[in-house]
Scaffold this motif. Structure first.
Motif, mmCIF file in Angstrom:
data_model
loop_
_atom_site.group_PDB
_atom_site.id
_atom_site.type_symbol
_atom_site.label_atom_id
_atom_site.label_comp_id
_atom_site.label_asym_id
_atom_site.label_seq_id
_atom_site.Cartn_x
_atom_site.Cartn_y
_atom_site.Cartn_z
ATOM 1 N N ASN A 138 1.431 13.824 -23.090
ATOM 2 C CA ASN A 138 2.185 13.889 -24.334
ATOM 3 C C ASN A 138 3.518 14.617 -24.165
ATOM 4 O O ASN A 138 4.512 14.282 -24.812
ATOM 5 C CB ASN A 138 1.359 14.584 -25.421
ATOM 6 N N ILE A 139 3.545 15.609 -23.292
ATOM 7 C CA ILE A 139 4.776 16.375 -23.095
ATOM 8 C C ILE A 139 5.725 15.684 -22.117
ATOM 9 O O ILE A 139 6.932 15.616 -22.345
ATOM 10 C CB ILE A 139 4.448 17.803 -22.604
ATOM 11 N N THR A 140 5.199 15.134 -21.038
ATOM 12 C CA THR A 140 6.071 14.639 -19.974
ATOM 13 C C THR A 140 6.514 13.189 -20.152
ATOM 14 O O THR A 140 7.557 12.802 -19.613
ATOM 15 C CB THR A 140 5.382 14.769 -18.605
ATOM 16 N N PHE A 141 5.777 12.372 -20.901
ATOM 17 C CA PHE A 141 6.117 10.961 -20.989
ATOM 18 C C PHE A 141 6.889 10.592 -22.249
ATOM 19 O O PHE A 141 7.382 9.481 -22.359
ATOM 20 C CB PHE A 141 4.851 10.090 -20.884
ATOM 21 N N GLY A 142 6.964 11.493 -23.225
ATOM 22 C CA GLY A 142 7.774 11.233 -24.411
ATOM 23 C C GLY A 142 7.387 9.962 -25.119
ATOM 24 O O GLY A 142 6.215 9.717 -25.434
ATOM 25 N N ALA A 143 8.395 9.084 -25.345
ATOM 26 C CA ALA A 143 8.162 7.844 -26.090
ATOM 27 C C ALA A 143 7.259 6.882 -25.337
ATOM 28 O O ALA A 143 6.704 5.957 -25.931
ATOM 29 C CB ALA A 143 9.496 7.169 -26.403
ATOM 30 N N ARG A 144 7.097 7.082 -24.020
ATOM 31 C CA ARG A 144 6.247 6.190 -23.224
ATOM 32 C C ARG A 144 4.811 6.676 -23.130
ATOM 33 O O ARG A 144 4.015 6.144 -22.352
ATOM 34 C CB ARG A 144 6.841 6.055 -21.807
ATOM 35 N N ARG A 145 4.469 7.687 -23.919
ATOM 36 C CA ARG A 145 3.148 8.279 -23.773
ATOM 37 C C ARG A 145 2.018 7.329 -24.157
ATOM 38 O O ARG A 145 0.908 7.443 -23.640
ATOM 39 C CB ARG A 145 3.034 9.562 -24.598
ATOM 40 N N GLY A 146 2.285 6.378 -25.065
ATOM 41 C CA GLY A 146 1.238 5.446 -25.475
ATOM 42 C C GLY A 146 0.706 4.645 -24.294
ATOM 43 O O GLY A 146 -0.501 4.508 -24.106
ATOM 44 N N THR A 147 1.619 4.104 -23.479
ATOM 45 C CA THR A 147 1.211 3.339 -22.300
ATOM 46 C C THR A 147 0.501 4.227 -21.293
ATOM 47 O O THR A 147 -0.522 3.842 -20.705
ATOM 48 C CB THR A 147 2.438 2.685 -21.647
ATOM 49 N N ALA A 148 1.032 5.443 -21.078
ATOM 50 C CA ALA A 148 0.423 6.362 -20.115
ATOM 51 C C ALA A 148 -0.982 6.762 -20.551
ATOM 52 O O ALA A 148 -1.911 6.827 -19.730
ATOM 53 C CB ALA A 148 1.298 7.601 -19.946
ATOM 54 N N LEU A 149 -1.158 7.050 -21.834
ATOM 55 C CA LEU A 149 -2.480 7.398 -22.340
ATOM 56 C C LEU A 149 -3.463 6.245 -22.141
ATOM 57 O O LEU A 149 -4.630 6.452 -21.787
ATOM 58 C CB LEU A 149 -2.398 7.761 -23.827
ATOM 59 N N THR A 150 -2.979 5.031 -22.365
ATOM 60 C CA THR A 150 -3.837 3.865 -22.204
ATOM 61 C C THR A 150 -4.282 3.706 -20.755
ATOM 62 O O THR A 150 -5.457 3.450 -20.471
ATOM 63 C CB THR A 150 -3.101 2.588 -22.660
ATOM 64 N N VAL A 151 -3.347 3.872 -19.822
ATOM 65 C CA VAL A 151 -3.677 3.729 -18.400
ATOM 66 C C VAL A 151 -4.738 4.753 -17.995
ATOM 67 O O VAL A 151 -5.724 4.425 -17.319
ATOM 68 C CB VAL A 151 -2.409 3.888 -17.533
ATOM 69 N N VAL A 152 -4.540 6.014 -18.412
ATOM 70 C CA VAL A 152 -5.488 7.063 -18.038
ATOM 71 C C VAL A 152 -6.869 6.790 -18.631
ATOM 72 O O VAL A 152 -7.896 6.903 -17.945
ATOM 73 C CB VAL A 152 -4.971 8.445 -18.493
ATOM 74 N N THR A 153 -6.924 6.417 -19.898
ATOM 75 C CA THR A 153 -8.223 6.200 -20.534
ATOM 76 C C THR A 153 -8.898 4.925 -20.034
ATOM 77 O O THR A 153 -10.130 4.859 -19.978
ATOM 78 C CB THR A 153 -8.088 6.157 -22.069
ATOM 79 N N LEU A 154 -8.112 3.920 -19.656
ATOM 80 C CA LEU A 154 -8.717 2.731 -19.061
ATOM 81 C C LEU A 154 -9.358 3.078 -17.717
ATOM 82 O O LEU A 154 -10.472 2.636 -17.408
ATOM 83 C CB LEU A 154 -7.661 1.635 -18.871
ATOM 84 N N ALA A 155 -8.647 3.867 -16.917
ATOM 85 C CA ALA A 155 -9.200 4.281 -15.634
ATOM 86 C C ALA A 155 -10.458 5.118 -15.834
ATOM 87 O O ALA A 155 -11.473 4.935 -15.141
ATOM 88 C CB ALA A 155 -8.159 5.066 -14.845
ATOM 89 N N ALA A 156 -10.400 6.047 -16.804
ATOM 90 C CA ALA A 156 -11.569 6.887 -17.073
ATOM 91 C C ALA A 156 -12.729 6.068 -17.605
ATOM 92 O O ALA A 156 -13.898 6.371 -17.331
ATOM 93 C CB ALA A 156 -11.195 7.982 -18.067
ATOM 94 N N GLY A 157 -12.417 5.019 -18.362
ATOM 95 C CA GLY A 157 -13.476 4.165 -18.885
ATOM 96 C C GLY A 157 -14.239 3.436 -17.790
ATOM 97 O O GLY A 157 -15.392 3.053 -17.981
ATOM 98 N N LEU A 158 -13.597 3.248 -16.643
ATOM 99 C CA LEU A 158 -14.258 2.587 -15.526
ATOM 100 C C LEU A 158 -14.934 3.571 -14.578
ATOM 101 O O LEU A 158 -15.539 3.155 -13.583
ATOM 102 C CB LEU A 158 -13.230 1.754 -14.745
#
Length: 331
Positions: free
Chosen positions: A50-70
């Motif tokens: 949330n702090i480092t990705f700014g406006a791109r945080r939505g995509t970054a959050l999705t990537v991390v949670t998709l990886a964690a989901g697997l």
């Protein structure tokens, strides 16, 4: 630094679990492992993103949670294979080694020790404002969002963790129930992937969608869980709601109040949600034994989800005075 240290502590906890000579020490070792987890799982990662990705945080959050989901898809069979080959103590030692050799170096080398500005230059983080944190944490919108997410999480996790006994109690075979349970993970990944493509989706509309899906799925299990096609469809729906709720929890505080003090605020926000997730399996099992059948337990869960949804929707209808200064607090 915190995530690197947390990884090392978690690995030490797994080693302690593997060599524990008695049950009290076994429990103590798991507490150490849990302490390491608290510094490495979603909340820590969400704060960094949330702090480092700014406006791109939505995509970054999705990537991390998709990886964690697997993660369970990958490591559940790995853990089973290790246990068959080396025993459970040996498997814990190998998993601890994996943490130290792979995860710890990634945290140490990739995550910056200091927050970065948009131009990539290091920035000294602003000191936390205790009065602002206290004011927001006690505000009506924050509390409504917090209680609403907690209610939804409790209902969804109480259902999914107990899905196999729920479905077998409704008349499905154990194999069919296990199939439906496995598809919860597929729905969870699909729900998270939605956020990668739904960039124009507002927090309020996302909350509305998750709330509607959760209530429909929970109520549907109460009336149609004895049919396998219906159970499969509902499992996908409830998985999608669970996966989406994770991303809502990750972004709702920052979307509403900005990135200033985000670590403090998201930690406060997540505390009851984490507790609800931890006790959800016991709550679901207790409901199953205390009521006259799976349908009653599921309707109770649907009522909890409906209450949580109502609170969430109430919180997103009105803006808080602190919201007007949100952009001033963005880093």
């Amino acid at each position: 630094m915190a995530m690197t240290v947390g990884t090392a502590v978690g690995a030490a906890g797994l080693v302690a679990v593997a060599v524990a000579p008695s049950f009290p020490l076994f429990i103590a070792a798991w507490c150490v492992a849990g302490l390491g987890q608290s510094a490495t799982l979603y909340q820590a990662a969400f704060t960094v993103i949330n702090i480092t990705f700014g406006a791109r945080r939505g995509t970054a959050l999705t990537v991390v949670t998709l990886a964690a989901g697997l993660a369970s898809t990958i490591f559940a069979p790995v853990a089973v294979a290790l246990t068959h080959s080396l025993g459970w103590r040996g498997s814990f030692l190998i998993l601890a080694g994996i943490l130290l050799v792979t995860v710890a170096p990634i945290h140490a080398s990739v995550i910056p020790c200091r927050w970065l500005r948009a131009d990539g230059a290091p920035e000294t983080p602003a000191r936390a404002d205790p009065q602002r944190v206290r004011r927001i944490a006690r505000s009506r919108p924050f509390l409504l969002l917090q209680v609403g997410v907690t209610g939804l999480a409790l209902a969804l996790y109480a259902l999914t963790i107990n899905l196999v006994p729920l479905l077998t109690g409704s008349g499905l075979t154990a194999a069919a129930a296990a199939t439906a349970f496995g598809l919860v993970g597929v729905g969870q990944v699909a729900g998270r992937a939605f956020f990668a493509f739904g960039r124009g989706t507002t927090t309020a509309s996302a909350i509305t969608a998750v709330a509607v899906i959760a209530v429909i799925a929970l109520a549907g299990f109460a009336v149609g869980a004895d049919l396998l096609p219906v159970a499969i469809g509902l499992a996908l729906l409830v998985g999608a709601a669970r996966g989406s709720l994770t991303l809502i929890q990750a972004s709702v505080v920052v979307d509403r109040w900005g990135t200033a003090d985000t670590g403090h605020l998201t930690g406060i926000f997540a505390a009851p949600v984490t507790i609800a997730t931890a006790i959800a399996p016991a709550v679901g099992a207790t409901l199953l034994h205390a009521t006259d059948g799976a349908a009653t337990a599921l309707l109770c869960a649907a009522a909890a989800a409906l209450g949580g949804a109502a609170l969430l929707l109430g919180a997103t209808r009105r803006r808080h005075p602190e919201d007007s200064t949100r952009h001033q607090n963005q880093r």
